[in-house]
Motif scaffolding. Structure first.
Motif, PDB file in Angstrom:
ATOM      1  N   LYS A  86      -2.297  -0.123   8.543  1.00 36.41           N
ATOM      2  CA  LYS A  86      -3.371  -0.184   7.559  1.00 36.41           C
ATOM      3  C   LYS A  86      -3.954   1.189   7.252  1.00 36.41           C
ATOM      4  CE  LYS A  86      -7.390  -2.955   6.280  1.00 36.41           C
ATOM      5  NZ  LYS A  86      -8.301  -4.064   6.695  1.00 36.41           N
ATOM      6  N   PRO A  87      -4.362   1.987   8.262  1.00 34.28           N
ATOM      7  CA  PRO A  87      -4.874   3.323   7.931  1.00 34.28           C
ATOM      8  C   PRO A  87      -3.814   4.236   7.321  1.00 34.28           C
ATOM      9  CG  PRO A  87      -4.735   3.010  10.319  1.00 34.28           C
ATOM     10  CD  PRO A  87      -4.514   1.686   9.694  1.00 34.28           C
ATOM     11  N   MET A  88      -2.545   4.050   7.710  1.00 36.38           N
ATOM     12  CA  MET A  88      -1.482   4.862   7.146  1.00 36.38           C
ATOM     13  C   MET A  88      -1.288   4.528   5.671  1.00 36.38           C
ATOM     14  SD  MET A  88       0.578   7.287   7.841  1.00 36.38           S
ATOM     15  CE  MET A  88       1.442   8.106   6.500  1.00 36.38           C
ATOM     16  N   ARG A  89      -1.386   3.250   5.349  1.00 39.77           N
ATOM     17  CA  ARG A  89      -1.245   2.833   3.946  1.00 39.77           C
ATOM     18  C   ARG A  89      -2.362   3.437   3.103  1.00 39.77           C
ATOM     19  NH1 ARG A  89      -0.787  -3.452   1.824  1.00 39.77           N
ATOM     20  NH2 ARG A  89      -0.627  -2.987  -0.387  1.00 39.77           N
ATOM     21  N   SER A  90      -3.561   3.488   3.646  1.00 40.14           N
ATOM     22  CA  SER A  90      -4.678   4.084   2.926  1.00 40.14           C
ATOM     23  C   SER A  90      -4.464   5.582   2.727  1.00 40.14           C
ATOM     24  CB  SER A  90      -5.980   3.834   3.697  1.00 40.14           C
ATOM     25  OG  SER A  90      -7.070   4.459   3.061  1.00 40.14           O
ATOM     26  N   LEU A  91      -3.895   6.241   3.752  1.00 38.44           N
ATOM     27  CA  LEU A  91      -3.665   7.680   3.680  1.00 38.44           C
ATOM     28  C   LEU A  91      -2.578   8.046   2.671  1.00 38.44           C
ATOM     29  CD1 LEU A  91      -4.493  10.424   4.961  1.00 38.44           C
ATOM     30  CD2 LEU A  91      -2.638  10.096   6.598  1.00 38.44           C
ATOM     31  N   ARG A  92      -1.681   7.117   2.393  1.00 37.51           N
ATOM     32  CA  ARG A  92      -0.581   7.403   1.466  1.00 37.51           C
ATOM     33  C   ARG A  92      -1.081   7.740   0.063  1.00 37.51           C
ATOM     34  NH1 ARG A  92       4.122   6.680   3.953  1.00 37.51           N
ATOM     35  NH2 ARG A  92       4.344   5.049   5.533  1.00 37.51           N
ATOM     36  N   ARG A  93      -2.316   7.380  -0.252  1.00 40.48           N
ATOM     37  CA  ARG A  93      -2.886   7.780  -1.540  1.00 40.48           C
ATOM     38  C   ARG A  93      -2.913   9.299  -1.676  1.00 40.48           C
ATOM     39  NH1 ARG A  93      -8.465   4.740  -2.795  1.00 40.48           N
ATOM     40  NH2 ARG A  93      -8.333   6.300  -4.448  1.00 40.48           N
ATOM     41  N   GLN A  94      -3.058   9.986  -0.538  1.00 47.79           N
ATOM     42  CA  GLN A  94      -3.178  11.445  -0.554  1.00 47.79           C
ATOM     43  C   GLN A  94      -1.831  12.154  -0.454  1.00 47.79           C
ATOM     44  OE1 GLN A  94      -6.124  12.582  -1.178  1.00 47.79           O
ATOM     45  NE2 GLN A  94      -7.170  10.621  -0.886  1.00 47.79           N
ATOM     46  N   MET A  95      -0.758  11.420  -0.154  1.00 52.30           N
ATOM     47  CA  MET A  95       0.551  12.022   0.097  1.00 52.30           C
ATOM     48  C   MET A  95       1.605  11.278  -0.717  1.00 52.30           C
ATOM     49  SD  MET A  95       0.056  12.043   4.231  1.00 52.30           S
ATOM     50  CE  MET A  95       1.547  12.945   4.606  1.00 52.30           C
ATOM     51  N   GLN A  96       2.203  11.942  -1.681  1.00 56.45           N
ATOM     52  CA  GLN A  96       3.181  11.300  -2.547  1.00 56.45           C
ATOM     53  C   GLN A  96       4.484  12.102  -2.572  1.00 56.45           C
ATOM     54  OE1 GLN A  96       2.756   8.236  -4.455  1.00 56.45           O
ATOM     55  NE2 GLN A  96       1.186   8.107  -2.866  1.00 56.45           N
ATOM     56  N   ILE A  97       5.543  11.474  -3.091  1.00 53.57           N
ATOM     57  CA  ILE A  97       6.857  12.112  -3.123  1.00 53.57           C
ATOM     58  C   ILE A  97       7.498  11.936  -4.499  1.00 53.57           C
ATOM     59  CG2 ILE A  97       8.005  10.056  -2.180  1.00 53.57           C
ATOM     60  CD1 ILE A  97       9.946  11.995  -0.734  1.00 53.57           C
ATOM     61  N   ILE A  98       8.193  12.972  -4.943  1.00 54.58           N
ATOM     62  CA  ILE A  98       9.036  12.909  -6.135  1.00 54.58           C
ATOM     63  C   ILE A  98      10.472  12.926  -5.658  1.00 54.58           C
ATOM     64  CG2 ILE A  98       9.677  14.017  -8.314  1.00 54.58           C
ATOM     65  CD1 ILE A  98       6.931  15.472  -8.155  1.00 54.58           C
ATOM     66  N   PHE A  99      11.241  11.908  -5.987  1.00 58.36           N
ATOM     67  CA  PHE A  99      12.594  11.780  -5.463  1.00 58.36           C
ATOM     68  C   PHE A  99      13.592  12.592  -6.282  1.00 58.36           C
ATOM     69  CE2 PHE A  99      10.473   7.922  -3.943  1.00 58.36           C
ATOM     70  CZ  PHE A  99      10.782   7.986  -2.588  1.00 58.36           C
ATOM     71  N   ALA A 171      -0.336   9.304 -10.043  1.00 60.74           N
ATOM     72  CA  ALA A 171      -1.213   8.182 -10.394  1.00 60.74           C
ATOM     73  C   ALA A 171      -2.400   8.029  -9.452  1.00 60.74           C
ATOM     74  CB  ALA A 171      -0.403   6.886 -10.437  1.00 60.74           C
ATOM     75  N   LEU A 172      -2.195   8.300  -8.163  1.00 60.48           N
ATOM     76  CA  LEU A 172      -3.248   8.095  -7.173  1.00 60.48           C
ATOM     77  C   LEU A 172      -4.071   9.350  -6.917  1.00 60.48           C
ATOM     78  CD1 LEU A 172      -1.240   5.914  -4.633  1.00 60.48           C
ATOM     79  CD2 LEU A 172      -2.918   5.150  -6.312  1.00 60.48           C
ATOM     80  N   ASN A 173      -3.843  10.400  -7.730  1.00 62.86           N
ATOM     81  CA  ASN A 173      -4.564  11.661  -7.578  1.00 62.86           C
ATOM     82  C   ASN A 173      -4.431  12.207  -6.151  1.00 62.86           C
ATOM     83  OD1 ASN A 173      -6.115  13.828  -8.434  1.00 62.86           O
ATOM     84  ND2 ASN A 173      -8.050  12.818  -7.922  1.00 62.86           N
ATOM     85  N   PRO A 174      -3.205  12.442  -5.689  1.00 60.97           N
ATOM     86  CA  PRO A 174      -2.991  12.871  -4.299  1.00 60.97           C
ATOM     87  C   PRO A 174      -3.353  14.342  -4.093  1.00 60.97           C
ATOM     88  CG  PRO A 174      -0.923  12.903  -5.468  1.00 60.97           C
ATOM     89  CD  PRO A 174      -1.947  12.358  -6.440  1.00 60.97           C
ATOM     90  N   LYS A 175      -3.420  14.743  -2.827  1.00 62.03           N
ATOM     91  CA  LYS A 175      -3.626  16.150  -2.478  1.00 62.03           C
ATOM     92  C   LYS A 175      -2.296  16.845  -2.210  1.00 62.03           C
ATOM     93  CE  LYS A 175      -8.222  15.392  -0.479  1.00 62.03           C
ATOM     94  NZ  LYS A 175      -9.038  15.461   0.748  1.00 62.03           N
TER      95      LYS A 175
END
Length: 333
Positions: A86-99, A171-175
């Protein structure tokens, strides 16, 4: 000095090899074998090396798309490897990947509106008309038109598909955004456009990038620092200017000698490495590069070199880095 946004410490990922009737573990593929580096807010770090050296595995392990075998990964001081689902899923908003592959990374049955808007619904940020407005705004930021929302991936070119992938990551405005070879599947004429887009978005949204690539000419223009990987290890890490002007590891030196230059008056000596990349199942003892190194001596076969700072934050894992520098300076003088 600012605190790192991302800290990677001794990250390890070994894939087990099963064999026999009982499918017992008979060995391991040492894809990533103890890498460490920091990534600061607003910075771009390029991670480069030959295919199969562990770059993409490292990226996926940092994001926990693949669970690591060992090591630590801190995001804003928080050890993400110890987080529950659950906390990891919430943190994924800040960390994204381009494949890497814009053809395989987009669901052909979903419209662009659904692809880019799906993260907004999953994280309960927006839905309905509000979601469409957010998607339309993001598409404009990446150079697409709002009316493209109703189309499907097969209606776009490779460069446009990758822009959709970038929009999804934004989309999620990541860092932090990790680009796993984001332009290697695109035409050369389109690569520069996408790289320029990433640079513009970084300035506008204050993004931090980790860019995976095997082409040193790609990361040269976008990276603040560059880390070079060989067979699961980081062998050199320096600022882009320092690395390209003063390579101090024999592997980096060989990679740079293969980068084409548009000026025919510049004569470069191509360094041809002997042999092939050893298997990550059974890597060489000592320095992993010694089987192909032109500077290797007896201790290189038995003693693994540590990644050491040779001045100004320039880190090298080589016993004889001074000889590499001396030879280059002697040649150019």
């Amino acid at each position: 000095m600012a605190q790192p946004l991302l800290e990677v410490r001794n990250l390890v990922k070994h894939f087990p090899i099963k064999g026999g009737i009982l499918s017992k573990t008979v060995g391991y593929v040492q894809a990533v074998d103890g890498i460490s580096f920091d990534l600061y807010p607003g910075e771009t770090v390029g991670l480069v090396g030959e295919s199969g050296c562990g770059k993409s595995t490292a990226a996926r392990t940092i994001l926990r798309l693949i669970e690591p075998t060992g090591g630590e990964v801190f995001f804003e001081g928080q050890d993400i490897l110890k987080l529950g689902k659950k906390p990891m899923r919430s943190l994924r908003r800040q960390m994204q990947i381009i494949f890497q592959d814009p053809y395989a990374s987009l669901n052909p049955r979903m419209t662009v509106a659904s692809i880019v808007g799906e993260p907004l619904e999953i994280h309960k940020i927006a839905k309905g008309r509000a979601k469409e407005e957010v998607v339309a705004n993001i598409l404009e930021k990446v150079g697409l038109r709002p009316e493209h929302m109703r189309r499907y991936p097969h209606e776009f070119s490779g460069g446009q598909r990758q822009r959709i992938g970038i929009a999804r990551a934004l989309a999620l405005n990541p860092k932090l955004i990790i680009g796993d070879e984001p332009v290697s599947a695109l035409d050369v004429s389109i690569q520069a456009q996408v790289i320029n887009l990433l640079e513009d978005l970084q300035g506008e949204f204050n993004l931090t990038y980790l860019i995976i690539a095997h082409d040193l000419s790609v990361v040269e223009h976008i990276s603040d620092r560059v880390a070079v990987m060989y067979l699961g290890k980081i062998v050199e890490l320096a600022t882009d200017r320092e690395l390209y002007q003063n390579p101090s590891h024999p592997y980096t030196e060989a990679l740079l000698s293969a980068v084409p230059r548009p000026d025919p008056t510049i004569k470069k000596q191509r360094i041809i490495l002997p042999g092939d990349v050893p298997s990550p199942i059974n890597p060489p003892s000592g320095c992993r590069f010694h089987t192909r190194c032109l500077y290797a001596k007896a201790d290189c076969r038995t003693v693994e070199p540590a990644l050491q700072d040779i001045g100004g934050g320039h880190q090298v894992a080589c016993h004889y880095w001074k000889e590499v520098q001396a030879k280059r300076l002697g040649t150019s003088s």
